[in-house]
Design a protein around this motif. Structure first.
Motif, mmCIF file in Angstrom:
data_model
loop_
_atom_site.group_PDB
_atom_site.id
_atom_site.type_symbol
_atom_site.label_atom_id
_atom_site.label_comp_id
_atom_site.label_asym_id
_atom_site.label_seq_id
_atom_site.Cartn_x
_atom_site.Cartn_y
_atom_site.Cartn_z
ATOM 1 N N SER A 77 0.682 -1.328 0.100
ATOM 2 C CA SER A 77 0.037 -0.161 -0.166
ATOM 3 C C SER A 77 0.919 1.341 -0.090
ATOM 4 C CB SER A 77 -1.080 -0.158 1.137
ATOM 5 O OG SER A 77 -1.708 1.252 1.349
ATOM 6 N N LEU A 85 -0.917 -5.285 0.800
ATOM 7 C CA LEU A 85 -2.394 -5.148 0.627
ATOM 8 C C LEU A 85 -2.947 -6.410 0.829
ATOM 9 C CD1 LEU A 85 -1.850 -3.011 -2.859
ATOM 10 C CD2 LEU A 85 -2.974 -2.261 -0.664
ATOM 11 N N PRO A 86 -4.213 -6.374 1.282
ATOM 12 C CA PRO A 86 -5.192 -7.433 1.723
ATOM 13 C C PRO A 86 -5.407 -8.372 0.449
ATOM 14 C CG PRO A 86 -6.391 -5.610 2.294
ATOM 15 C CD PRO A 86 -4.917 -5.203 1.691
ATOM 16 N N ASP A 87 -5.750 -7.889 -0.611
ATOM 17 C CA ASP A 87 -6.004 -8.625 -1.769
ATOM 18 C C ASP A 87 -5.296 -9.122 -2.651
ATOM 19 O OD1 ASP A 87 -5.568 -6.126 -2.583
ATOM 20 O OD2 ASP A 87 -7.358 -6.017 -4.010
ATOM 21 N N TRP A 88 -3.837 -8.826 -2.405
ATOM 22 C CA TRP A 88 -2.829 -9.190 -3.360
ATOM 23 C C TRP A 88 -2.322 -10.641 -2.490
ATOM 24 C CZ3 TRP A 88 -0.425 -7.792 -7.370
ATOM 25 C CH2 TRP A 88 0.866 -8.349 -7.778
ATOM 26 N N HIS A 90 -0.001 -12.999 -1.243
ATOM 27 C CA HIS A 90 0.942 -12.590 -0.594
ATOM 28 C C HIS A 90 2.225 -13.427 -0.903
ATOM 29 C CE1 HIS A 90 -0.680 -9.649 2.223
ATOM 30 N NE2 HIS A 90 -1.891 -10.292 1.643
ATOM 31 N N HIS A 119 -5.342 -6.059 -14.086
ATOM 32 C CA HIS A 119 -5.719 -5.202 -13.120
ATOM 33 C C HIS A 119 -7.209 -4.581 -13.566
ATOM 34 C CE1 HIS A 119 -4.749 -2.677 -16.509
ATOM 35 N NE2 HIS A 119 -5.212 -1.521 -15.956
ATOM 36 N N ARG A 123 -10.298 -7.982 -8.201
ATOM 37 C CA ARG A 123 -9.340 -8.833 -7.468
ATOM 38 C C ARG A 123 -8.477 -9.311 -8.421
ATOM 39 N NH1 ARG A 123 -13.357 -14.073 -6.214
ATOM 40 N NH2 ARG A 123 -13.276 -14.950 -8.611
ATOM 41 N N TRP A 124 -7.299 -9.666 -7.627
ATOM 42 C CA TRP A 124 -6.214 -10.205 -8.427
ATOM 43 C C TRP A 124 -6.494 -11.713 -8.629
ATOM 44 C CZ3 TRP A 124 -3.613 -6.729 -10.779
ATOM 45 C CH2 TRP A 124 -3.304 -5.375 -10.072
ATOM 46 N N GLU A 125 -6.442 -12.196 -9.886
ATOM 47 C CA GLU A 125 -6.450 -13.717 -10.026
ATOM 48 C C GLU A 125 -5.585 -14.217 -11.164
ATOM 49 O OE1 GLU A 125 -10.445 -14.875 -11.821
ATOM 50 O OE2 GLU A 125 -11.292 -13.751 -10.066
#
Length: 192
Positions: A77, A85-88, A90, A119, A123-125
Motif C-alpha cells: 500500500s 495489500l490484503p487482496d494481493w 502474498h 488489473h 481482485r487479483w487472479e
C-alpha cells in the motif's frame, strides 16, 4: 552485488535459502522475501528498468533500483506505512508490468513459475505464463523476434487488434517449450 543495489538495501538476512531485502523508499514494515533465484534475476536485470515494445505500450521489467517502489499499488500500500495489500496474493512479488497488469514470481522456493494477472477486475487472479524466469526470458525473446524481425513491427490490424498470424506464430513458438496453460496465459497478455 552492485553499488546501486546495495544502496537500496537497509537490511538483508538469509534464512532457509531466502534473502529478505528492505529498501529505503518503503517503510521497514514492507519486507520483501527475495529467493536466491529472484536475487540473481535482479542482479542480471541490473538497476534500470527494461522496456520491451508491446501491443500498445511497453512491457516493463523492473530493475533493482526501483524494484521496491514498483511494488506500491500491487503488493504494498502507498498508505498504511507500506503494509501488504490484503487482496494481493502474498506469495507473489511483482517483477514487471504490461499495460498495468502485474508480472509476478512466487516467494515460495518450491514454485519458480511466472504469473500475470489482469488489473481493474476487482481482485487479483494470477494465471501462469511461464514455468520459470529463464523460460519467461525466452518467451520475451520470441515476442521480440516476431515483433521486430518477422513482422517488422506491423503486428496490429486495421482495428488495432493483434493480427491473427502474429498470435498463431507466437502460439506455435511457445508451444515448443511451454504447457498449454502457460501458452494460453502468455497469449492473454498478447491480446488474444
Amino acid at each position: 552485488m552492485n553499488d546501486a543495489y546495495k544502496a537500496l538495501t537497509l537490511h538483508t538476512s538469509r534464512k532457509n535459502g531466502e534473502k529478505k531485502i528492505v529498501a529505503e523508499s518503503v517503510p521497514s514494515s514492507s519486507v520483501l522475501p527475495i529467493s536466491l533465484t529472484l536475487h540473481n534475476w535482479l542482479q542480471s536485470v541490473g538497476n534500470s528498468d527494461v522496456e520491451v515494445p508491446w501491443i500498445a505500450e511497453h512491457f516493463t521489467i523492473f530493475g533493482a533500483k526501483n524494484f521496491v517502489a514498483w511494488q506500491v499499488g500491487y503488493r504494498i500500500s502507498s498508505e498504511n506505512h507500506g503494509a501488504l495489500l490484503p487482496d494481493w496474493p502474498h506469495q507473489l512479488i511483482c517483477i514487471g508490468q504490461v499495460i498495468g497488469d502485474p508480472i509476478m514470481v512466487s516467494c515460495d522456493l518450491s514454485d519458480a513459475s511466472v504469473y500475470a494477472a489482469q488489473h481493474g477486475t476487482g481482485r487479483w487472479e494470477p494465471f501462469k505464463i511461464a514455468p520459470n524466469l529463464a523460460s519467461f526470458c525466452e518467451a520475451l525473446k520470441t515476442w521480440c523476434d516476431l515483433y521486430f524481425v518477422s513482422f517488422k513491427t506491423e503486428i496490429l490490424d486495421d482495428t488495432f487488434a493483434v493480427k491473427p498470424e502474429v498470435i498463431q506464430a507466437l502460439q506455435t513458438e511457445l508451444s515448443k517449450n511451454f504447457s498449454s496453460e502457460e501458452v494460453r496465459g502468455f497469449l492473454k497478455l498478447s491480446g488474444d
